[in-house]
Write a protein that holds these residues in place. Structure first.
Motif, short mmCIF file in Angstrom:
data_model
loop_
_atom_site.label_atom_id
_atom_site.label_comp_id
_atom_site.label_asym_id
_atom_site.label_seq_id
_atom_site.Cartn_x
_atom_site.Cartn_y
_atom_site.Cartn_z
N LEU A 79 0.83 -1.22 0.00
CA LEU A 79 0.00 0.00 0.00
C LEU A 79 0.86 1.27 0.00
CD1 LEU A 79 -2.70 -1.09 2.63
CD2 LEU A 79 -2.79 -1.33 0.15
N LYS A 80 2.14 1.11 -0.33
CA LYS A 80 3.10 2.22 -0.46
C LYS A 80 3.55 2.82 0.87
CE LYS A 80 1.72 3.43 -5.12
NZ LYS A 80 1.08 4.40 -5.99
N GLY A 81 3.06 2.26 1.99
CA GLY A 81 3.48 2.76 3.30
C GLY A 81 4.96 2.53 3.54
N GLY A 82 5.47 1.39 3.05
CA GLY A 82 6.90 1.06 3.23
C GLY A 82 7.79 2.07 2.55
N SER A 83 7.46 2.44 1.29
CA SER A 83 8.32 3.39 0.57
C SER A 83 8.23 4.78 1.20
CB SER A 83 7.97 3.44 -0.92
OG SER A 83 6.67 3.89 -1.10
N GLU A 84 7.06 5.13 1.77
CA GLU A 84 6.95 6.43 2.43
C GLU A 84 7.81 6.48 3.70
OE1 GLU A 84 2.95 7.84 2.93
OE2 GLU A 84 2.38 7.22 0.90
N MET A 85 7.82 5.39 4.45
CA MET A 85 8.69 5.33 5.64
C MET A 85 10.16 5.41 5.24
SD MET A 85 7.21 2.64 8.43
CE MET A 85 7.36 1.17 7.40
N ARG A 86 10.48 4.73 4.15
CA ARG A 86 11.88 4.72 3.70
C ARG A 86 12.32 6.13 3.29
NH1 ARG A 86 14.14 4.21 -1.23
NH2 ARG A 86 16.26 3.36 -1.30
N HIS A 87 11.47 6.86 2.57
CA HIS A 87 11.83 8.22 2.15
C HIS A 87 11.97 9.15 3.36
CE1 HIS A 87 10.22 7.06 -2.01
NE2 HIS A 87 11.53 7.15 -2.07
N LEU A 88 11.11 8.95 4.35
CA LEU A 88 11.20 9.76 5.57
C LEU A 88 12.51 9.44 6.30
CD1 LEU A 88 9.90 11.79 7.51
CD2 LEU A 88 8.63 9.89 8.55
N PHE A 89 12.87 8.15 6.31
CA PHE A 89 14.13 7.73 6.95
C PHE A 89 15.33 8.40 6.27
CE2 PHE A 89 17.81 5.06 7.56
CZ PHE A 89 17.72 4.64 8.88
N ILE A 90 15.31 8.45 4.92
CA ILE A 90 16.41 9.07 4.17
C ILE A 90 16.52 10.56 4.53
CG2 ILE A 90 17.22 9.72 1.85
CD1 ILE A 90 16.04 6.99 0.88
N MET A 91 15.37 11.23 4.67
CA MET A 91 15.38 12.65 5.07
C MET A 91 15.98 12.81 6.46
SD MET A 91 11.61 13.79 3.69
CE MET A 91 11.53 15.21 4.77
N GLN A 92 15.62 11.91 7.38
CA GLN A 92 16.18 11.96 8.74
C GLN A 92 17.69 11.74 8.72
OE1 GLN A 92 12.82 9.11 9.97
NE2 GLN A 92 13.44 9.96 11.94
N ALA A 93 18.13 10.77 7.87
CA ALA A 93 19.57 10.47 7.76
C ALA A 93 20.32 11.68 7.19
CB ALA A 93 19.78 9.24 6.89
N HIS A 94 19.69 12.35 6.23
CA HIS A 94 20.30 13.53 5.61
C HIS A 94 20.49 14.64 6.65
CE1 HIS A 94 20.30 17.30 3.17
NE2 HIS A 94 21.12 16.56 2.42
N SER A 95 19.49 14.82 7.52
CA SER A 95 19.60 15.86 8.55
C SER A 95 20.69 15.53 9.56
CB SER A 95 18.25 16.05 9.26
OG SER A 95 18.00 14.94 10.12
N LYS A 96 21.05 14.23 9.66
CA LYS A 96 22.14 13.84 10.58
C LYS A 96 23.49 13.81 9.86
CE LYS A 96 19.58 11.19 14.06
NZ LYS A 96 20.24 11.54 15.33
N LYS A 97 23.52 14.31 8.62
CA LYS A 97 24.76 14.48 7.84
C LYS A 97 25.39 13.17 7.36
CE LYS A 97 25.05 19.07 8.50
NZ LYS A 97 23.66 19.36 8.88
N TYR A 98 24.59 12.11 7.26
CA TYR A 98 25.11 10.89 6.66
C TYR A 98 25.27 11.10 5.16
CZ TYR A 98 24.33 8.05 10.85
OH TYR A 98 24.38 7.51 12.12
N GLN A 99 26.32 10.49 4.57
CA GLN A 99 26.56 10.63 3.13
C GLN A 99 25.99 9.45 2.33
OE1 GLN A 99 30.81 11.32 2.50
NE2 GLN A 99 30.86 12.47 4.44
N HIS A 100 25.90 8.29 2.97
CA HIS A 100 25.44 7.07 2.27
C HIS A 100 24.41 6.35 3.12
CE1 HIS A 100 28.84 7.40 -0.54
NE2 HIS A 100 29.59 7.65 0.53
N LEU A 101 23.55 5.60 2.43
CA LEU A 101 22.63 4.67 3.10
C LEU A 101 22.85 3.29 2.49
CD1 LEU A 101 18.94 4.91 4.02
CD2 LEU A 101 19.57 3.18 2.34
N THR A 102 22.94 2.29 3.35
CA THR A 102 22.99 0.91 2.86
C THR A 102 21.84 0.15 3.49
OG1 THR A 102 24.47 0.17 4.62
CG2 THR A 102 25.51 0.88 2.57
#
Length: 441
Positions: free
Chosen positions: A383-406
């Protein structure tokens, strides 16, 4: 009823049935021990997280002998010779050590049977015709339809021609095909008769993980599997189930009904979502919420629905939820205070012990966040909830200055992200095709 936990306990039960079946000679015990040894040494033992492991092989052997011994009416009675062939074919029906996917290739199994000297000697000692065993194994081909069936039937004809016993005996050929049909249905019933619904669901997850299915397919495919079994194999299904102890019959039908019930719930959730009666809201959780025991209990119960290989740092779950260095967001129903139906969680790559095959060049540089496999309640996948959580997670990681996600994802999902997100494969895994990848944030 005997519920099995280990190959050792199964071995002991099978040994009792060997005696009960009148299979005399050390070769039958040696065959059993050789099978267990082969599966363990080829990495297909109890640690292998796939449906077709040693437990499955032994469960099929156990139910094949048990049902045959309890099937004492005149029409379906099995001869001692039948039992010998069923036993040997059941033991080796899925042995495919070079598997590139979890589902065994019958041709690889037959090649192994023909080439392995020790096994050939054991079959000779038991006075068993290898060509007949091949026929029984080929008849377990699933699904028994289309090209797979046509290919198996052409090989079966060849086996019948190669055997002196069957070459000119059409009646025997017909009898062996019936034995093969029996084995093919035992193959599909056994695991579900030998445990409760939690065991059945774990088997379904193992099958889905090993075949690289999306989680949204697990329940739908399980229901289709049981409906096909009960509708297309009605006669043989009835014969086998009728012969099994009452508790085993109950296990099987409880499992079928439970999957159907969950499927109804899934359809209801999807209908509500389609009618816009249900919204999925990705939510960044405050640390005060993350320290609440009820919150931890709620997300942990969803975590436990993941296949076991995807349950990272299980023993430190509560500690990680309370850790401010760990990024966590949830998926809630309708609003930010609604029921939690999923979550995304991860933290510094260095906090995780990943599979030894992975050589991540960024490990130790503190520039990479690892996203654990997304966790959603059954019924909310797709139902696309997983991809929405993932995009929110990437935004949170960006705010913490991470350069990569694995993270890990299905191979075809990662391929789709190569263009969209500049994703790259780091390490590929077979047979699961659940691979480790990286994106730049």
């Amino acid at each position: 009823m005997q519920e099995f936990a280990t190959p050792l306990s199964m071995r002991n039960e099978i040994l009792s049935l060997i005696v009960e079946s009148g299979l005399e000679g050390d070769c039958f015990t040696e065959m059993l021990d050789y099978t267990i040894e082969l599966f363990e040494t080829q990495g297909l033992g109890t640690d292998y997280y796939g449906y077709h492991n040693i437990n499955h092989e032994l469960e099929v052997t156990y139910i094949a002998l048990l049902s045959a011994n309890l099937n004492n009416d005149g029409l379906n009675k099995f001869s001692k010779e039948d039992l010998k062939y069923l036993y040997a074919a059941a033991l080796f029906h899925d042995f495919d050590p070079q598997k590139s996917v979890d589902k065994p290739h019958e041709e690889s199994v037959l090649k192994f049977l023909s080439m392995d000297r020790k096994l050939r000697k054991l079959l000779d000692d038991a006075k068993l015709d290898l060509e007949i065993i091949k026929v029984l194994i080929l008849r377990t081909t699933y699904p028994w339809s289309g090209k797979l069936k046509a290919n198996a039937e052409s090989q079966i004809k060849e086996c019948f021609r190669n055997s002196e016993l069957t070459r000119n005996d059409e009646e025997l050929q017909e009898h062996i095909m019936k034995l093969g049909w029996y084995l093919s249905v035992v193959d599909r019933i056994s695991g579900y008769a030998l445990g409760d619904f939690s065991k059945a669901m774990e088997m379904a997850k193992m099958n889905a993980h090993a075949l690289a299915w999306r989680p949204s397919l697990i329940v739908r495919s399980s229901v289709a599997y049981f409906e096909e079994l009960l509708n297309k194999e009605t006669e043989m299904c009835k014969t086998i189930l009728k012969s099994l102890p009452k508790q085993m019959r109950k296990n099987f039908f409880d499992t079928v009904l439970s999957f159907m019930h969950i499927r109804q719930q899934e359809i209801s959730i999807q209908a509500n979502y389609a009618y816009e009666n249900l919204k999925l809201v990705p939510t960044i959780e405050k640390m005060t919420t993350r320290e609440d025991p009820d919150f931890i209990k709620s997300v942990y119960s969803i975590f436990l629905e993941l296949p076991k290989p995807l349950q990272f740092n299980k023993d430190k779950f509560e500690e990680s939820v309370k850790n401010p260095n760990v990024i966590l967001n949830t998926l809630r129903v309708n609003d930010k205070n609604g029921e939690i139906v999923g979550f995304a969680k991860g933290g510094p790559l260095e906090s995780y012990q990943l599979r030894p095959e992975i050589r991540d060049e960024n490990y130790g540089l503190n520039n990479t966040v690892f996203l654990e496999p997304l966790a959603l309640k059954m019924g909310y996948w797709g139902l696309k909830g997983g991809s929405e959580m993932r995009h929110l997670f990437i935004m949170q990681a960006h705010s913490k200055k991470y350069q990569h996600l694995t993270s890990f994802a299905l191979r075809d999902v990662i391929r789709a992200r190569i263009d969209k997100e500049d994703a790259e494969f780091v390490t590929l895994f077979d047979p699961e095709r659940w691979d480790y990848y990286r994106i730049k944030i």
